[in-house]
Motif scaffolding. Structure first.
Motif, PDB file in Angstrom:
ATOM      1  N   PRO A   4       0.840  -1.208   0.000  1.00  0.00           N
ATOM      2  CA  PRO A   4       0.000   0.000   0.000  1.00  0.00           C
ATOM      3  C   PRO A   4       0.873   1.256   0.000  1.00  0.00           C
ATOM      4  CG  PRO A   4      -0.736  -1.549   1.678  1.00  0.00           C
ATOM      5  CD  PRO A   4       0.556  -2.073   1.139  1.00  0.00           C
ATOM      6  N   MET A   5       0.457   2.245  -0.737  1.00  0.00           N
ATOM      7  CA  MET A   5       1.221   3.473  -0.861  1.00  0.00           C
ATOM      8  C   MET A   5       0.728   4.500   0.160  1.00  0.00           C
ATOM      9  SD  MET A   5       3.318   2.635  -3.213  1.00  0.00           S
ATOM     10  CE  MET A   5       4.026   4.048  -4.021  1.00  0.00           C
ATOM     11  N   LYS A   6       1.620   5.418   0.506  1.00  0.00           N
ATOM     12  CA  LYS A   6       1.308   6.484   1.451  1.00  0.00           C
ATOM     13  C   LYS A   6       1.696   7.823   0.838  1.00  0.00           C
ATOM     14  CE  LYS A   6       0.053   3.926   5.041  1.00  0.00           C
ATOM     15  NZ  LYS A   6       0.431   3.964   6.431  1.00  0.00           N
ATOM     16  N   LEU A   7       1.032   8.872   1.320  1.00  0.00           N
ATOM     17  CA  LEU A   7       1.327  10.241   0.921  1.00  0.00           C
ATOM     18  C   LEU A   7       1.931  10.954   2.125  1.00  0.00           C
ATOM     19  CD1 LEU A   7       1.163  12.822  -0.831  1.00  0.00           C
ATOM     20  CD2 LEU A   7      -1.191  13.075  -0.024  1.00  0.00           C
ATOM     21  N   LEU A   8       3.145  11.419   1.958  1.00  0.00           N
ATOM     22  CA  LEU A   8       3.836  12.192   2.983  1.00  0.00           C
ATOM     23  C   LEU A   8       3.707  13.664   2.612  1.00  0.00           C
ATOM     24  CD1 LEU A   8       5.853  12.180   5.432  1.00  0.00           C
ATOM     25  CD2 LEU A   8       7.664  12.267   3.708  1.00  0.00           C
ATOM     26  N   ARG A   9       3.294  14.482   3.577  1.00  0.00           N
ATOM     27  CA  ARG A   9       3.231  15.933   3.369  1.00  0.00           C
ATOM     28  C   ARG A   9       4.117  16.591   4.413  1.00  0.00           C
ATOM     29  NH1 ARG A   9      -2.766  15.800   2.504  1.00  0.00           N
ATOM     30  NH2 ARG A   9      -3.008  15.909   0.260  1.00  0.00           N
ATOM     31  N   ILE A  10       4.968  17.471   3.954  1.00  0.00           N
ATOM     32  CA  ILE A  10       5.863  18.214   4.836  1.00  0.00           C
ATOM     33  C   ILE A  10       5.570  19.697   4.626  1.00  0.00           C
ATOM     34  CG2 ILE A  10       8.255  18.710   5.436  1.00  0.00           C
ATOM     35  CD1 ILE A  10       8.959  15.979   4.096  1.00  0.00           C
ATOM     36  N   ILE A  70       5.156  13.685  -1.207  1.00  0.00           N
ATOM     37  CA  ILE A  70       5.914  12.536  -1.698  1.00  0.00           C
ATOM     38  C   ILE A  70       5.038  11.305  -1.534  1.00  0.00           C
ATOM     39  CG2 ILE A  70       8.015  11.158  -1.438  1.00  0.00           C
ATOM     40  CD1 ILE A  70       9.239  13.604   0.036  1.00  0.00           C
ATOM     41  N   VAL A  71       4.881  10.515  -2.593  1.00  0.00           N
ATOM     42  CA  VAL A  71       4.132   9.264  -2.536  1.00  0.00           C
ATOM     43  C   VAL A  71       5.121   8.113  -2.686  1.00  0.00           C
ATOM     44  CG1 VAL A  71       2.360   7.836  -3.627  1.00  0.00           C
ATOM     45  CG2 VAL A  71       2.039  10.303  -3.490  1.00  0.00           C
ATOM     46  N   ASP A  72       5.076   7.187  -1.749  1.00  0.00           N
ATOM     47  CA  ASP A  72       5.953   6.019  -1.791  1.00  0.00           C
ATOM     48  C   ASP A  72       5.431   5.002  -0.784  1.00  0.00           C
ATOM     49  OD1 ASP A  72       8.280   4.259  -2.026  1.00  0.00           O
ATOM     50  OD2 ASP A  72       9.345   6.006  -2.806  1.00  0.00           O
ATOM     51  N   GLU A  73       6.195   3.957  -0.543  1.00  0.00           N
ATOM     52  CA  GLU A  73       5.811   2.941   0.430  1.00  0.00           C
ATOM     53  C   GLU A  73       6.041   3.462   1.847  1.00  0.00           C
ATOM     54  OE1 GLU A  73       8.085  -0.451  -0.730  1.00  0.00           O
ATOM     55  OE2 GLU A  73       6.861  -0.787  -2.513  1.00  0.00           O
ATOM     56  N   ASP A  74       5.246   2.963   2.789  1.00  0.00           N
ATOM     57  CA  ASP A  74       5.284   3.410   4.176  1.00  0.00           C
ATOM     58  C   ASP A  74       6.687   3.370   4.775  1.00  0.00           C
ATOM     59  OD1 ASP A  74       3.482   3.960   6.725  1.00  0.00           O
ATOM     60  OD2 ASP A  74       4.952   2.442   7.309  1.00  0.00           O
ATOM     61  N   ALA A  97      -2.741   7.171   3.978  1.00  0.00           N
ATOM     62  CA  ALA A  97      -2.878   6.136   2.950  1.00  0.00           C
ATOM     63  C   ALA A  97      -3.455   6.751   1.683  1.00  0.00           C
ATOM     64  CB  ALA A  97      -3.778   5.018   3.450  1.00  0.00           C
ATOM     65  N   VAL A  98      -2.934   6.328   0.550  1.00  0.00           N
ATOM     66  CA  VAL A  98      -3.472   6.749  -0.741  1.00  0.00           C
ATOM     67  C   VAL A  98      -3.577   5.529  -1.649  1.00  0.00           C
ATOM     68  CG1 VAL A  98      -2.639   9.128  -0.669  1.00  0.00           C
ATOM     69  CG2 VAL A  98      -1.211   7.366  -1.678  1.00  0.00           C
ATOM     70  N   GLU A  99      -4.448   5.617  -2.611  1.00  0.00           N
ATOM     71  CA  GLU A  99      -4.564   4.575  -3.619  1.00  0.00           C
ATOM     72  C   GLU A  99      -4.039   5.129  -4.931  1.00  0.00           C
ATOM     73  OE1 GLU A  99      -7.964   1.793  -5.750  1.00  0.00           O
ATOM     74  OE2 GLU A  99      -8.525   3.174  -4.156  1.00  0.00           O
ATOM     75  N   VAL A 100      -2.999   4.522  -5.446  1.00  0.00           N
ATOM     76  CA  VAL A 100      -2.410   4.955  -6.711  1.00  0.00           C
ATOM     77  C   VAL A 100      -3.180   4.260  -7.828  1.00  0.00           C
ATOM     78  CG1 VAL A 100      -0.336   4.984  -8.143  1.00  0.00           C
ATOM     79  CG2 VAL A 100      -0.150   5.320  -5.663  1.00  0.00           C
ATOM     80  N   LEU A 101      -3.810   5.058  -8.679  1.00  0.00           N
ATOM     81  CA  LEU A 101      -4.618   4.504  -9.764  1.00  0.00           C
ATOM     82  C   LEU A 101      -3.809   4.327 -11.046  1.00  0.00           C
ATOM     83  CD1 LEU A 101      -7.891   6.519  -9.174  1.00  0.00           C
ATOM     84  CD2 LEU A 101      -7.315   4.212  -8.394  1.00  0.00           C
ATOM     85  N   ALA A 102      -2.944   5.277 -11.363  1.00  0.00           N
ATOM     86  CA  ALA A 102      -2.131   5.184 -12.569  1.00  0.00           C
ATOM     87  C   ALA A 102      -0.976   6.157 -12.416  1.00  0.00           C
ATOM     88  CB  ALA A 102      -2.945   5.540 -13.802  1.00  0.00           C
ATOM     89  N   PRO A 103       0.158   5.920 -12.930  1.00  0.00           N
ATOM     90  CA  PRO A 103       0.572   4.629 -13.470  1.00  0.00           C
ATOM     91  C   PRO A 103       0.869   3.654 -12.354  1.00  0.00           C
ATOM     92  CG  PRO A 103       2.429   6.125 -13.500  1.00  0.00           C
ATOM     93  CD  PRO A 103       1.235   6.906 -12.983  1.00  0.00           C
ATOM     94  N   GLN A 104       1.032   2.403 -12.711  1.00  0.00           N
ATOM     95  CA  GLN A 104       1.367   1.394 -11.710  1.00  0.00           C
ATOM     96  C   GLN A 104       2.732   1.725 -11.127  1.00  0.00           C
ATOM     97  OE1 GLN A 104      -0.644  -1.007 -10.539  1.00  0.00           O
ATOM     98  NE2 GLN A 104      -2.166   0.036 -11.795  1.00  0.00           N
ATOM     99  N   PRO A 105       2.919   1.531  -9.811  1.00  0.00           N
ATOM    100  CA  PRO A 105       4.215   1.807  -9.202  1.00  0.00           C
ATOM    101  C   PRO A 105       5.328   1.014  -9.869  1.00  0.00           C
ATOM    102  CG  PRO A 105       2.567   1.303  -7.528  1.00  0.00           C
ATOM    103  CD  PRO A 105       1.943   1.018  -8.864  1.00  0.00           C
ATOM    104  N   LEU A 106       6.464   1.670 -10.055  1.00  0.00           N
ATOM    105  CA  LEU A 106       7.610   1.009 -10.654  1.00  0.00           C
ATOM    106  C   LEU A 106       8.368   0.229  -9.583  1.00  0.00           C
ATOM    107  CD1 LEU A 106       8.934   3.975 -12.801  1.00  0.00           C
ATOM    108  CD2 LEU A 106       7.573   2.048 -13.567  1.00  0.00           C
TER     109      LEU A 106
END
Length: 111
Positions: A4-10, A70-74, A97-106
């Motif tokens: 699952p991907m996460k969104l970090l805000r600073i 920044i969106v990445d893994e927890d 938590a965020v849901e990445v719809l497109a593109p698929q994570p590399l």
């Protein structure tokens, strides 16, 4: 199935410096060096925080609020946040938590 991907805000402001560099630039460069998926620096039109000081863009004053996303893994984001402990001008940091719809994570490049 990927992690699952996460969104970090600073949150910081344009007038915050670390040495001779703006804090938001330092954070964005460190995110790239940490091989995070990417970072976006957003300038706010208006903002305020705990002090209720209104930060805004003015001709004679660069005191605009700044948000780095920044969106990445927890695990990668938590490790990255820990690496920012030497930056005194960083404000609020949030993680959601965020849901990445497109593109698929590399896939991450091998270390």
């Amino acid at each position: 199935m990927s992690e699952p991907m996460k969104l970090l805000r600073i949150y910081t402001d344009e007038a915050a410096y670390f040495g001779d560099r703006k804090v938001f630039e330092v954070i964005a460069n460190r995110a790239r060096e940490a091989k995070l998926a990417g970072a976006t620096v957003l300038m706010a039109l208006l903002g305020f925080g705990r002090t209720a000081h209104v930060r805004t863009r003015h001709i004679l004053n660069d005191d605009q609020s700044v948000v780095i996303e920044i969106v990445d893994e927890d695990a990668a984001l938590r490790t990255f946040v820990a690496s920012l402990s030497d930056l005194p001008e960083v404000g609020l940091i949030t993680l959601e938590a965020v849901e990445v719809l497109a593109p698929q994570p590399l896939a991450r490049p091998p270390a």
